[in-house]
Design a protein around this motif. Structure first.
Motif, PDB file in Angstrom:
ATOM      1  N   SER A 132      50.427  56.341  44.762  1.00  0.00           N
ATOM      2  CA  SER A 132      50.971  55.890  43.484  1.00  0.00           C
ATOM      3  C   SER A 132      51.444  54.451  43.598  1.00  0.00           C
ATOM      4  N   VAL A 133      51.466  53.776  42.464  1.00  0.00           N
ATOM      5  CA  VAL A 133      51.986  52.415  42.383  1.00  0.00           C
ATOM      6  C   VAL A 133      52.994  52.360  41.238  1.00  0.00           C
ATOM      7  N   LYS A 134      54.212  51.888  41.522  1.00  0.00           N
ATOM      8  CA  LYS A 134      55.227  51.756  40.490  1.00  0.00           C
ATOM      9  C   LYS A 134      55.028  50.439  39.735  1.00  0.00           C
ATOM     10  N   ARG A 135      55.604  50.373  38.557  1.00  0.00           N
ATOM     11  CA  ARG A 135      55.419  49.197  37.718  1.00  0.00           C
ATOM     12  C   ARG A 135      55.967  47.931  38.370  1.00  0.00           C
ATOM     13  N   ASP A 136      57.070  48.078  39.120  1.00  0.00           N
ATOM     14  CA  ASP A 136      57.639  46.881  39.747  1.00  0.00           C
ATOM     15  C   ASP A 136      56.927  46.505  41.054  1.00  0.00           C
ATOM     16  N   GLU A 137      55.871  47.280  41.429  1.00  0.00           N
ATOM     17  CA  GLU A 137      55.095  46.998  42.641  1.00  0.00           C
ATOM     18  C   GLU A 137      53.788  46.285  42.332  1.00  0.00           C
ATOM     19  N   CYS A 138      53.572  45.916  41.066  1.00  0.00           N
ATOM     20  CA  CYS A 138      52.275  45.334  40.720  1.00  0.00           C
ATOM     21  C   CYS A 138      52.391  44.399  39.523  1.00  0.00           C
ATOM     22  N   ARG A 139      51.324  43.670  39.273  1.00  0.00           N
ATOM     23  CA  ARG A 139      51.176  42.879  38.066  1.00  0.00           C
ATOM     24  C   ARG A 139      49.786  43.193  37.492  1.00  0.00           C
ATOM     25  N   ILE A 140      49.717  43.322  36.172  1.00  0.00           N
ATOM     26  CA  ILE A 140      48.436  43.588  35.526  1.00  0.00           C
ATOM     27  C   ILE A 140      47.657  42.273  35.399  1.00  0.00           C
ATOM     28  N   ILE A 141      46.391  42.270  35.818  1.00  0.00           N
ATOM     29  CA  ILE A 141      45.545  41.074  35.707  1.00  0.00           C
ATOM     30  C   ILE A 141      44.239  41.439  35.020  1.00  0.00           C
ATOM     31  N   LYS A 142      43.681  40.474  34.331  1.00  0.00           N
ATOM     32  CA  LYS A 142      42.408  40.663  33.646  1.00  0.00           C
ATOM     33  C   LYS A 142      41.290  39.867  34.292  1.00  0.00           C
ATOM     34  N   ASP A 143      41.656  38.964  35.196  1.00  0.00           N
ATOM     35  CA  ASP A 143      40.654  38.142  35.856  1.00  0.00           C
ATOM     36  C   ASP A 143      41.248  37.586  37.144  1.00  0.00           C
ATOM     37  N   LEU A 144      40.418  36.978  37.961  1.00  0.00           N
ATOM     38  CA  LEU A 144      40.857  36.288  39.169  1.00  0.00           C
ATOM     39  C   LEU A 144      40.525  34.808  39.022  1.00  0.00           C
ATOM     40  N   ASP A 145      41.450  33.968  39.396  1.00  0.00           N
ATOM     41  CA  ASP A 145      41.255  32.521  39.218  1.00  0.00           C
ATOM     42  C   ASP A 145      39.995  32.021  39.896  1.00  0.00           C
ATOM     43  N   CYS A 146      39.680  32.604  41.060  1.00  0.00           N
ATOM     44  CA  CYS A 146      38.530  32.115  41.838  1.00  0.00           C
ATOM     45  C   CYS A 146      37.248  32.878  41.562  1.00  0.00           C
ATOM     46  N   HIS A 147      37.267  33.765  40.605  1.00  0.00           N
ATOM     47  CA  HIS A 147      36.052  34.532  40.302  1.00  0.00           C
ATOM     48  C   HIS A 147      34.990  33.587  39.733  1.00  0.00           C
ATOM     49  N   PRO A 148      33.759  33.610  40.293  1.00  0.00           N
ATOM     50  CA  PRO A 148      32.722  32.684  39.818  1.00  0.00           C
ATOM     51  C   PRO A 148      32.274  32.952  38.391  1.00  0.00           C
ATOM     52  N   LYS A 149      32.560  34.147  37.886  1.00  0.00           N
ATOM     53  CA  LYS A 149      32.163  34.505  36.534  1.00  0.00           C
ATOM     54  C   LYS A 149      33.412  34.758  35.708  1.00  0.00           C
ATOM     55  N   LYS A 150      33.576  34.000  34.635  1.00  0.00           N
ATOM     56  CA  LYS A 150      34.745  34.167  33.797  1.00  0.00           C
ATOM     57  C   LYS A 150      34.756  35.574  33.214  1.00  0.00           C
ATOM     58  N   GLY A 151      35.892  36.251  33.311  1.00  0.00           N
ATOM     59  CA  GLY A 151      35.963  37.628  32.838  1.00  0.00           C
ATOM     60  C   GLY A 151      35.173  38.577  33.712  1.00  0.00           C
ATOM     61  N   GLY A 152      35.058  38.216  34.997  1.00  0.00           N
ATOM     62  CA  GLY A 152      34.217  39.006  35.899  1.00  0.00           C
ATOM     63  C   GLY A 152      34.761  40.387  36.209  1.00  0.00           C
ATOM     64  N   LEU A 153      36.074  40.564  36.100  1.00  0.00           N
ATOM     65  CA  LEU A 153      36.649  41.886  36.325  1.00  0.00           C
ATOM     66  C   LEU A 153      36.369  42.777  35.119  1.00  0.00           C
ATOM     67  N   LEU A 154      35.938  43.989  35.399  1.00  0.00           N
ATOM     68  CA  LEU A 154      35.648  44.940  34.333  1.00  0.00           C
ATOM     69  C   LEU A 154      36.908  45.729  34.013  1.00  0.00           C
TER      70      LEU A 154
END
Length: 299
Positions: free
Chosen positions: A208-230
């Motif tokens: 399990s992961v608690k809310r204070d143990e993570c941050r929600i992300i939609k992409d990675l700064d270094c991802h070669p494709k914008k919006g590459g995370l599904l």
């Protein structure tokens, strides 16, 4: 012979240039029955180069120099009432739903054939012909990938045989060459995906992961494709990432029970008889790898 009535040919006709099942080239085969909408069945989705590879392979199994190739399985065709010339050989992709019936009919009527067949249920035809195993999936022109094997009556009393050369010939066809692979990315351990969680759940691990143990992300700064995370991912701490990787690598034992199925006494007797028969003609020694060795004691 095969447990059901199989209609026989009353007469083997001579065929001729107007015989609709005589195959000359792929284009004329397709055009003859469906003007403007040629590809109406799976038969017509067979890639041309795959079919040609099969024909080339069959020529190594039997002498094709005087043979006429027949393709009775086109939309609206009637394989039972088609004209089969004496020098004809059927090389075609029939409906799998009636595959065994078709093989029985050709075997009963002594019509040479080499047929595309289903990958796993090909064994249903072994009582009347030979199973030819290639262990290849063929991508048809409609995009479907189908695992195929073949059936034929060109192999005498052989009930099953592998044909690795045929498999290689089909795999080498340009229509079967893999499409350009999609780019594959490896994400840092600190990125947690739903896929990661599914792997952990499949391993039977509580994680399990608690809310204070993570941050929600939609992409990675270094991802070669914008919006590459599904979809949304979680960015977690290095310590939590180590915990995640450990959970992904663990597999719970004992969850899957394998039940061994023994041979019955009747089946053991059959095997014993086969052993005796093969021992008599030397096949047992050759196939078991102990030819030339003493069977009872000694070194």
């Amino acid at each position: 012979m095969f447990g059901e009535y199989i209609p026989r040919l009353a007469k083997r006709p001579s065929g001729g240039s107007q015989n609709p099942i005589v195959f000359r080239d792929y284009e004329s085969f397709v055009a003859k029955f469906a003007e403007g909408n040629a590809k109406t069945t799976d038969d017509c989705y067979t890639p041309k180069d795959v079919y040609e590879a099969v024909v080339e392979y069959v020529s190594t199994v039997c002498d094709m120099s005087e043979k006429v190739i027949l393709r009775p399985f086109y939309p609206g065709g009637d394989y039972i009432n088609a004209e089969y010339p004496e020098n004809g050989i059927v090389i075609d992709n029939p409906p799998f739903s009636m595959f065994t019936k078709i093989c029985r009919w050709y075997s009963t009527n002594d019509i040479p054939f080499f047929l595309f067949g289903p990958g796993l249920t090909i064994a249903s035809a072994c009582k009347c012909c030979t199973e030819v195993i290639i262990n290849e999936s063929v991508t048809f022109e409609n995009g479907a990938s189908v695992r195929l094997n073949f059936a034929s009556n060109l192999y005498g009393d052989t009930i099953i045989t592998t044909a690795p050369r045929l498999g290689r010939m089909i795999a080498a066809c340009s229509s079967q060459r893999p499409k350009k692979p999609l780019p594959s990315f490896e994400y840092p351990s600190e990125v947690l995906s739903v896929s990661d969680m599914q792997t952990i759940a499949r391993n039977g691990i509580e994680f399990s992961v608690k809310r204070d143990e993570c941050r929600i992300i939609k992409d990675l700064d270094c991802h070669p494709k914008k919006g590459g995370l599904l979809g949304d991912h979680l960015l977690i701490s290095t310590a939590k990432a180590r915990e995640k990787e450990e959970a992904k690598s663990k597999r719970q034992t004992g969850e899957k029970t394998v039940t061994p199925i023994p041979l019955s006494e009747r089946e053991k007797k059959i095997v014993s008889q086969l052993n005796q028969d093969n021992y008599g003609n030397g096949d047992y020694l050759r196939t078991s790898g102990i030819e030339g060795q003493q069977l009872h004691g000694g070194t």
